[in-house]
Design an enzyme around this catalytic site. Structure first.
Site, PDB file in Angstrom:
ATOM      1  N   TYR A 171     -14.452  38.623 -31.230  1.00  0.00           N
ATOM      2  CA  TYR A 171     -14.923  37.305 -31.659  1.00  0.00           C
ATOM      3  C   TYR A 171     -14.007  36.717 -32.727  1.00  0.00           C
ATOM      4  CZ  TYR A 171     -18.916  37.288 -28.660  1.00  0.00           C
ATOM      5  OH  TYR A 171     -19.690  37.243 -27.522  1.00  0.00           O
TER       6      TYR A 171
ATOM      7  N   ARG B 165     -11.019  35.316 -30.956  1.00  0.00           N
ATOM      8  CA  ARG B 165     -11.327  34.031 -30.316  1.00  0.00           C
ATOM      9  C   ARG B 165     -11.469  32.934 -31.364  1.00  0.00           C
ATOM     10  NH1 ARG B 165     -16.446  35.288 -26.680  1.00  0.00           N
ATOM     11  NH2 ARG B 165     -16.271  33.062 -26.143  1.00  0.00           N
TER      12      ARG B 165
ATOM     13  N   GLN C 287     -22.076  25.250 -21.992  1.00  0.00           N
ATOM     14  CA  GLN C 287     -22.074  26.712 -22.048  1.00  0.00           C
ATOM     15  C   GLN C 287     -21.042  27.198 -23.063  1.00  0.00           C
ATOM     16  OE1 GLN C 287     -22.148  28.339 -17.726  1.00  0.00           O
ATOM     17  NE2 GLN C 287     -21.639  26.161 -17.521  1.00  0.00           N
ATOM     18  N   ASN C 288     -20.185  26.266 -23.516  1.00  0.00           N
ATOM     19  CA  ASN C 288     -19.090  26.627 -24.410  1.00  0.00           C
ATOM     20  C   ASN C 288     -19.600  26.890 -25.817  1.00  0.00           C
ATOM     21  OD1 ASN C 288     -17.648  26.055 -22.124  1.00  0.00           O
ATOM     22  ND2 ASN C 288     -16.908  24.066 -22.855  1.00  0.00           N
TER      23      ASN C 288
ATOM     24  N   HIS D  19     -25.600  28.393 -25.033  1.00  0.00           N
ATOM     25  CA  HIS D  19     -25.142  29.762 -25.294  1.00  0.00           C
ATOM     26  C   HIS D  19     -24.750  29.966 -26.761  1.00  0.00           C
ATOM     27  CE1 HIS D  19     -24.192  30.296 -20.728  1.00  0.00           C
ATOM     28  NE2 HIS D  19     -25.469  30.357 -20.999  1.00  0.00           N
TER      29      HIS D  19
ATOM     30  N   CYS E 226     -28.435  37.615 -38.361  1.00  0.00           N
ATOM     31  CA  CYS E 226     -28.597  39.008 -38.790  1.00  0.00           C
ATOM     32  C   CYS E 226     -28.833  39.930 -37.591  1.00  0.00           C
ATOM     33  CB  CYS E 226     -29.784  39.115 -39.754  1.00  0.00           C
ATOM     34  SG  CYS E 226     -30.096  40.808 -40.290  1.00  0.00           S
TER      35      CYS E 226
ATOM     36  N   CYS F  20     -30.003  40.731 -46.203  1.00  0.00           N
ATOM     37  CA  CYS F  20     -30.430  42.144 -46.205  1.00  0.00           C
ATOM     38  C   CYS F  20     -29.266  43.128 -46.173  1.00  0.00           C
ATOM     39  CB  CYS F  20     -31.356  42.402 -45.017  1.00  0.00           C
ATOM     40  SG  CYS F  20     -30.465  42.441 -43.449  1.00  0.00           S
TER      41      CYS F  20
ATOM     42  N   GLY G 291     -15.990  21.692 -14.988  1.00  0.00           N
ATOM     43  CA  GLY G 291     -15.262  22.852 -15.494  1.00  0.00           C
ATOM     44  C   GLY G 291     -16.075  24.109 -15.653  1.00  0.00           C
ATOM     45  N   THR G 292     -16.995  24.363 -14.707  1.00  0.00           N
ATOM     46  CA  THR G 292     -17.720  25.630 -14.748  1.00  0.00           C
ATOM     47  C   THR G 292     -17.674  26.324 -13.387  1.00  0.00           C
ATOM     48  OG1 THR G 292     -19.798  26.747 -15.243  1.00  0.00           O
ATOM     49  CG2 THR G 292     -19.969  24.522 -14.301  1.00  0.00           C
TER      50      THR G 292
HETATM   51  C1  BV8 Z   1     -30.674  35.764 -19.222  1.00  0.00           C
HETATM   52  C2  BV8 Z   1     -21.812  33.296 -24.758  1.00  0.00           C
HETATM   53  C3  BV8 Z   1     -32.981  36.482 -19.272  1.00  0.00           C
HETATM   54  C4  BV8 Z   1     -21.140  34.524 -25.255  1.00  0.00           C
HETATM   55  C5  BV8 Z   1     -22.185  33.556 -22.338  1.00  0.00           C
HETATM   56  C6  BV8 Z   1     -29.706  35.468 -11.759  1.00  0.00           C
HETATM   57  C7  BV8 Z   1     -28.810  35.912 -10.829  1.00  0.00           C
HETATM   58  C8  BV8 Z   1     -27.788  36.822 -11.224  1.00  0.00           C
HETATM   59  C9  BV8 Z   1     -27.648  37.255 -12.554  1.00  0.00           C
HETATM   60  C10 BV8 Z   1     -28.539  36.799 -13.463  1.00  0.00           C
HETATM   61  C11 BV8 Z   1     -29.566  35.937 -13.074  1.00  0.00           C
HETATM   62  N1  BV8 Z   1     -30.279  35.655 -14.181  1.00  0.00           N
HETATM   63  C12 BV8 Z   1     -29.743  36.326 -15.255  1.00  0.00           C
HETATM   64  C13 BV8 Z   1     -28.702  37.033 -14.823  1.00  0.00           C
HETATM   65  C14 BV8 Z   1     -27.868  37.861 -15.660  1.00  0.00           C
HETATM   66  C15 BV8 Z   1     -26.759  37.046 -16.367  1.00  0.00           C
HETATM   67  C16 BV8 Z   1     -25.789  36.413 -15.394  1.00  0.00           C
HETATM   68  O1  BV8 Z   1     -25.884  35.249 -15.052  1.00  0.00           O
HETATM   69  N2  BV8 Z   1     -24.790  37.233 -14.993  1.00  0.00           N
HETATM   70  C17 BV8 Z   1     -23.711  36.691 -14.115  1.00  0.00           C
HETATM   71  C18 BV8 Z   1     -22.398  37.332 -14.541  1.00  0.00           C
HETATM   72  C19 BV8 Z   1     -24.044  36.926 -12.675  1.00  0.00           C
HETATM   73  N3  BV8 Z   1     -27.334  35.995 -17.216  1.00  0.00           N
HETATM   74  C20 BV8 Z   1     -27.739  36.369 -18.458  1.00  0.00           C
HETATM   75  O2  BV8 Z   1     -27.694  37.500 -18.892  1.00  0.00           O
HETATM   76  C21 BV8 Z   1     -28.310  35.251 -19.323  1.00  0.00           C
HETATM   77  N4  BV8 Z   1     -29.539  35.688 -19.943  1.00  0.00           N
HETATM   78  O3  BV8 Z   1     -30.712  35.448 -18.050  1.00  0.00           O
HETATM   79  O4  BV8 Z   1     -31.754  36.237 -19.964  1.00  0.00           O
HETATM   80  C22 BV8 Z   1     -32.714  37.674 -18.481  1.00  0.00           C
HETATM   81  C23 BV8 Z   1     -32.214  38.773 -19.132  1.00  0.00           C
HETATM   82  C24 BV8 Z   1     -31.983  39.898 -18.359  1.00  0.00           C
HETATM   83  C25 BV8 Z   1     -32.141  39.920 -16.952  1.00  0.00           C
HETATM   84  C26 BV8 Z   1     -32.658  38.778 -16.335  1.00  0.00           C
HETATM   85  C27 BV8 Z   1     -32.940  37.631 -17.097  1.00  0.00           C
HETATM   86  C28 BV8 Z   1     -27.360  34.928 -20.492  1.00  0.00           C
HETATM   87  C29 BV8 Z   1     -26.094  34.342 -19.986  1.00  0.00           C
HETATM   88  C30 BV8 Z   1     -25.235  33.856 -21.172  1.00  0.00           C
HETATM   89  C31 BV8 Z   1     -24.144  34.847 -21.518  1.00  0.00           C
HETATM   90  N5  BV8 Z   1     -23.279  34.284 -22.565  1.00  0.00           N
HETATM   91  N6  BV8 Z   1     -21.415  33.035 -23.345  1.00  0.00           N
HETATM   92  C32 BV8 Z   1     -19.654  34.325 -25.490  1.00  0.00           C
HETATM   93  O5  BV8 Z   1     -19.107  33.277 -25.133  1.00  0.00           O
HETATM   94  O6  BV8 Z   1     -19.075  35.244 -26.073  1.00  0.00           O
HETATM   95  S1  BV8 Z   1     -21.759  33.231 -20.694  1.00  0.00           S
HETATM   96  C33 BV8 Z   1     -20.102  32.672 -20.743  1.00  0.00           C
HETATM   97  O7  BV8 Z   1     -19.577  32.949 -19.462  1.00  0.00           O
HETATM   98  C34 BV8 Z   1     -19.934  31.176 -20.936  1.00  0.00           C
HETATM   99  O8  BV8 Z   1     -20.818  30.644 -21.891  1.00  0.00           O
HETATM  100  C35 BV8 Z   1     -20.190  30.651 -19.520  1.00  0.00           C
HETATM  101  O9  BV8 Z   1     -21.576  30.517 -19.288  1.00  0.00           O
HETATM  102  C36 BV8 Z   1     -19.660  31.785 -18.657  1.00  0.00           C
HETATM  103  C37 BV8 Z   1     -18.269  31.470 -18.188  1.00  0.00           C
HETATM  104  O10 BV8 Z   1     -18.400  30.497 -17.204  1.00  0.00           O
HETATM  105  P1  BV8 Z   1     -17.547  29.127 -17.320  1.00  0.00           P
HETATM  106  O11 BV8 Z   1     -17.795  28.482 -18.623  1.00  0.00           O
HETATM  107  O12 BV8 Z   1     -17.833  28.380 -16.084  1.00  0.00           O
HETATM  108  O13 BV8 Z   1     -16.021  29.633 -17.362  1.00  0.00           O
HETATM  109  P2  BV8 Z   1     -15.183  30.369 -16.204  1.00  0.00           P
HETATM  110  O14 BV8 Z   1     -13.951  30.871 -16.858  1.00  0.00           O
HETATM  111  O15 BV8 Z   1     -16.044  31.301 -15.438  1.00  0.00           O
HETATM  112  O16 BV8 Z   1     -14.794  29.181 -15.192  1.00  0.00           O
HETATM  113  C38 BV8 Z   1     -14.001  28.123 -15.642  1.00  0.00           C
HETATM  114  C39 BV8 Z   1     -14.019  27.119 -14.501  1.00  0.00           C
HETATM  115  O17 BV8 Z   1     -13.311  25.963 -14.927  1.00  0.00           O
HETATM  116  C40 BV8 Z   1     -13.346  27.640 -13.230  1.00  0.00           C
HETATM  117  O18 BV8 Z   1     -14.154  27.294 -12.108  1.00  0.00           O
HETATM  118  C41 BV8 Z   1     -12.009  26.867 -13.201  1.00  0.00           C
HETATM  119  O19 BV8 Z   1     -11.601  26.567 -11.879  1.00  0.00           O
HETATM  120  C42 BV8 Z   1     -12.366  25.595 -13.943  1.00  0.00           C
HETATM  121  N7  BV8 Z   1     -11.256  24.952 -14.666  1.00  0.00           N
HETATM  122  C43 BV8 Z   1     -10.259  25.546 -15.378  1.00  0.00           C
HETATM  123  N8  BV8 Z   1      -9.476  24.586 -15.971  1.00  0.00           N
HETATM  124  C44 BV8 Z   1     -10.015  23.372 -15.624  1.00  0.00           C
HETATM  125  C45 BV8 Z   1     -11.154  23.605 -14.797  1.00  0.00           C
HETATM  126  N9  BV8 Z   1     -11.917  22.616 -14.288  1.00  0.00           N
HETATM  127  C46 BV8 Z   1     -11.531  21.322 -14.600  1.00  0.00           C
HETATM  128  N10 BV8 Z   1     -10.465  21.029 -15.407  1.00  0.00           N
HETATM  129  C47 BV8 Z   1      -9.677  22.012 -15.914  1.00  0.00           C
HETATM  130  N11 BV8 Z   1      -8.629  21.684 -16.688  1.00  0.00           N
HETATM  131 ZN    ZN Z   2     -30.582  40.302 -42.498  1.00  0.00          ZN
END
Ligand code: BV8
Ligand code: ZN
Length: 243
Positions: free
Chosen positions: A67, A70, A100-101, A118, A126, A152, A188-189
Site C-alpha cells: 500500500y 501504491r 471502485q478506485n 471500495h 484501526c 489504542c 474502464g472496468t
Molecule cells: C463482498 C480495494 C460480501 C482494495 C478492491 C459473486 C461472484 C463471484 C465472486 C464474488 C461474488 N460476490 C463476492 C465475491 C467475492 C469477491 C469478488 O468479486 N471476487 C472476484 C475476483 C471474482 N468480492 C468481494 O470480496 C467483495 N466483498 O462481496 O463481501 C461477501 C464476502 C464474502 C463472500 C461473499 C460475499 C469486495 C470486493 C472489493 C475488493 N477490493 N479494491 C485495493 O484497491 O487495494 S477490488 C479492486 O479490484 C478494485 O477496486 C476493482 O474493483 C477491481 C479491479 O477492477 P477494475 O477497477 O475494473 O480494474 P482492472 O485492472 O481489472 O480492469 C481495468 C479495465 O480498464 C480493463 O478492462 C481495461 O481494458 C480497461 N482500461 C485500461 N486502460 C483504459 C481502460 N479503459 C478505458 N480507457 C483506458 N485508458
Molecule cells: Zn485503535
C-alpha cells in the site's frame, strides 16, 4: 464510431438521472497501474493475494509495503481528461458517480457526490477496530512506515474494502439507488469484481439505457446497449463535445 458517440451523447443530454461507474481504466492515463495484466502485479503477488484481511493478519508488514508503494506512486499522479469530464458531469443535477478506485483522483478533479464503494488508499482505520479507530482518518504522508492507531496503539490498516469483506452499507445503498437512472455508463472496468459488476444489470432491470467505454470487451459488453471500445481519456471528451 461517431454514430455510437452521437447516440450516447443524445441519451446523456436527455437524461434526468445519469449514473457513472468507474474502474482502474479511468486512472490508467494518469499513470496508476490497473489490476489486471502484467502491471497489476507487485513483486510476484496478485492484488487478490494481498488485498485480503487474511494476508494482513499473516504479514501486515508485506501488505503495508504494498500500500505504501501504491501511495507513493499515486501521489505523483494527476487527474486526466476522463476525470475532468466526469467531474463536470457530476455537477449536473441527477448525476451519481460510483468508483471502485481507491486513488481519490476523482476527488482531486472536483467530482461531487462521489460514492467510493471500495474506500480510499489515503484513509486509515484501526485493525483492532477500537471504538474511536473504527472511523477512518486521512493520512496522506508518503512514504509512511507501518502506521498505528492513534487511539489504542494497535496496527492501523488502509481504509479500503478487502476481498471477502463487505462494503459499507451506506455505500451499497447509495450505489443501488443510483441504478434507478435513465443512463448507466460504465467506464474502464473489467466488470469482474462483485458487487460492483452487478450494478449495470440492476440498472438494465430498471430500464436504464446502458453503455460501456473500455479499451477491450468485458463480461458486460454483451449486456449493454452500446459498447464503445476506446480510451476513456479520449472518448469522454469526445462525447462531452457533442452535448
Ligand atoms: C463482498 C480495494 C460480501 C482494495 C478492491 C459473486 C461472484 C463471484 C465472486 C464474488 C461474488 N460476490 C463476492 C465475491 C467475492 C469477491 C469478488 O468479486 N471476487 C472476484 C475476483 C471474482 N468480492 C468481494 O470480496 C467483495 N466483498 O462481496 O463481501 C461477501 C464476502 C464474502 C463472500 C461473499 C460475499 C469486495 C470486493 C472489493 C475488493 N477490493 N479494491 C485495493 O484497491 O487495494 S477490488 C479492486 O479490484 C478494485 O477496486 C476493482 O474493483 C477491481 C479491479 O477492477 P477494475 O477497477 O475494473 O480494474 P482492472 O485492472 O481489472 O480492469 C481495468 C479495465 O480498464 C480493463 O478492462 C481495461 O481494458 C480497461 N482500461 C485500461 N486502460 C483504459 C481502460 N479503459 C478505458 N480507457 C483506458 N485508458
Ligand atoms: Zn485503535
Amino acid at each position: 464510431m461517431n454514430d455510437v458517440l452521437d447516440k450516447l451523447a443524445a441519451r446523456i443530454k436527455a437524461a434526468r438521472r445519469l449514473t457513472i461507474l468507474t474502474g482502474a481504466g479511468v486512472s490508467a492515463a494518469s499513470g496508476v497501474p490497473t489490476f489486471r495484466g502484467q502491471e497489476g502485479l507487485w513483486r510476484q503477488y496478485r492484488a487478490e493475494d494481498l488485498a485480503t484481511p487474511e494476508a494482513f493478519a499473516r504479514d501486515p508488514r508485506l501488505v503495508w509495503e504494498w500500500y505504501d508503494w501504491r501511495r507513493q506512486l499515486i501521489a505523483g499522479c494527476r487527474p486526466n481528461a476522463a476525470h475532468g469530464v466526469i467531474a463536470a458531469w457530476s455537477k449536473r443535477h441527477g448525476t451519481a458517480v460510483i468508483t471502485q478506485n481507491v486513488d481519490d483522483l476523482h476527488l482531486a478533479a472536483g467530482t461531487q457526490g462521489l460514492i467510493r464503494i471500495h474506500g480510499s488508499i489515503w484513509e486509515l482505520s484501526c485493525w483492532g477496530r477500537c471504538s474511536q479507530g473504527a472511523t477512518p482518518w486521512r493520512d496522506d504522508r508518503v512514504p509512511l512506515d507501518q502506521p498505528r492507531c492513534p487511539h489504542c496503539g494497535q496496527l492501523a490498516r488502509p481504509a479500503v474494502v478487502w476481498f471477502g469483506e463487505s462494503l459499507r452499507r451506506e455505500d451499497v445503498e447509495a450505489a443501488t439507488s443510483a441504478t434507478a437512472c435513465d443512463v448507466f455508463l460504465t467506464v474502464g472496468t473489467s466488470a469482474i469484481v462483485y458487487p460492483a459488476a452487478g450494478l449495470i444489470h440492476e440498472a438494465r432491470d430498471h430500464g436504464a439505457f446502458t453503455a460501456e467505454i473500455n479499451l477491450e470487451a468485458t463480461p458486460a459488453s454483451s449486456a449493454v446497449d452500446v459498447a464503445i471500445q476506446g480510451a476513456a481519456e479520449e472518448v469522454l471528451p469526445a462525447v462531452d463535445a457533442l452535448l
